[in-house]
Design a protein around this motif. Structure first.
Motif, PDB file in Angstrom:
ATOM      1  N   SER A   8      -6.677  -2.562   2.631  1.00 46.23           N
ATOM      2  CA  SER A   8      -5.921  -3.696   3.157  1.00 46.23           C
ATOM      3  C   SER A   8      -4.737  -3.187   3.981  1.00 46.23           C
ATOM      4  N   MET A   9      -4.531  -3.834   5.123  1.00 45.16           N
ATOM      5  CA  MET A   9      -3.513  -3.391   6.062  1.00 45.16           C
ATOM      6  C   MET A   9      -2.708  -4.584   6.545  1.00 45.16           C
ATOM      7  N   LEU A  10      -1.389  -4.457   6.468  1.00 45.16           N
ATOM      8  CA  LEU A  10      -0.483  -5.453   7.026  1.00 45.16           C
ATOM      9  C   LEU A  10       0.027  -4.902   8.351  1.00 45.16           C
ATOM     10  N   ILE A  22      -4.442  -4.571  17.958  1.00 45.29           N
ATOM     11  CA  ILE A  22      -4.456  -3.648  16.821  1.00 45.29           C
ATOM     12  C   ILE A  22      -5.240  -4.246  15.649  1.00 45.29           C
ATOM     13  N   SER A  23      -5.079  -5.544  15.416  1.00 52.84           N
ATOM     14  CA  SER A  23      -5.805  -6.204  14.322  1.00 52.84           C
ATOM     15  C   SER A  23      -7.313  -6.117  14.535  1.00 52.84           C
ATOM     16  N   LEU A  32      -9.378  -4.600   5.984  1.00 52.72           N
ATOM     17  CA  LEU A  32      -8.986  -5.982   5.747  1.00 52.72           C
ATOM     18  C   LEU A  32      -7.581  -6.115   6.320  1.00 52.72           C
ATOM     19  N   VAL A  33      -7.431  -6.889   7.403  1.00 52.83           N
ATOM     20  CA  VAL A  33      -6.180  -6.935   8.154  1.00 52.83           C
ATOM     21  C   VAL A  33      -5.510  -8.293   8.025  1.00 52.83           C
ATOM     22  N   VAL A  34      -4.206  -8.263   7.766  1.00 57.73           N
ATOM     23  CA  VAL A  34      -3.358  -9.449   7.842  1.00 57.73           C
ATOM     24  C   VAL A  34      -2.319  -9.143   8.911  1.00 57.73           C
ATOM     25  N   ASP A  52      -2.391  -1.681   1.139  1.00 55.14           N
ATOM     26  CA  ASP A  52      -2.525  -0.226   1.101  1.00 55.14           C
ATOM     27  C   ASP A  52      -1.726   0.426   2.222  1.00 55.14           C
ATOM     28  N   VAL A  53      -1.653  -0.265   3.372  1.00 48.91           N
ATOM     29  CA  VAL A  53      -0.999   0.281   4.565  1.00 48.91           C
ATOM     30  C   VAL A  53      -0.174  -0.816   5.224  1.00 48.91           C
ATOM     31  N   VAL A  54       1.031  -0.449   5.678  1.00 53.30           N
ATOM     32  CA  VAL A  54       1.837  -1.346   6.505  1.00 53.30           C
ATOM     33  C   VAL A  54       2.091  -0.629   7.822  1.00 53.30           C
TER      34      VAL A  54
END
Length: 71
Positions: A8-10, A22-23, A32-34, A52-54
């Motif tokens: 998951s990535m913000l 980028i998304s 999984l992108v927000v 998991d990543v920002v």
């Protein structure tokens, strides 16, 4: 190449075209992108979910990416 488990990535950027690019890029690789267009939205997202990543823009109005990461 797709990653096996969804990470998951913000993503935070006040430039909508960059945020969209980028998304889409990371979604195509299985993330999984927000996406959020400012730090306020990002803080709300972070209250609801652990990522998991920002990946954040540094220079944004009101709250910088560095300030966001500190919070």
């Amino acid at each position: 190449m797709h990653i096996e488990s969804q990470v998951s990535m913000l993503i935070v950027d006040d430039d909508q075209s960059i945020l969209n690019f980028i998304s889409i890029f990371f979604r195509d690789y299985g993330y999984l992108v927000v996406g959020c267009s400012n730090a306020g939205e990002a803080l709300v997202a972070l209250e609801k979910k652990r990522f998991d990543v920002v990946l954040t823009d540094i220079t944004m109005p009101e709250v910088s990416g560095i300030e966001l990461l500190e919070k």
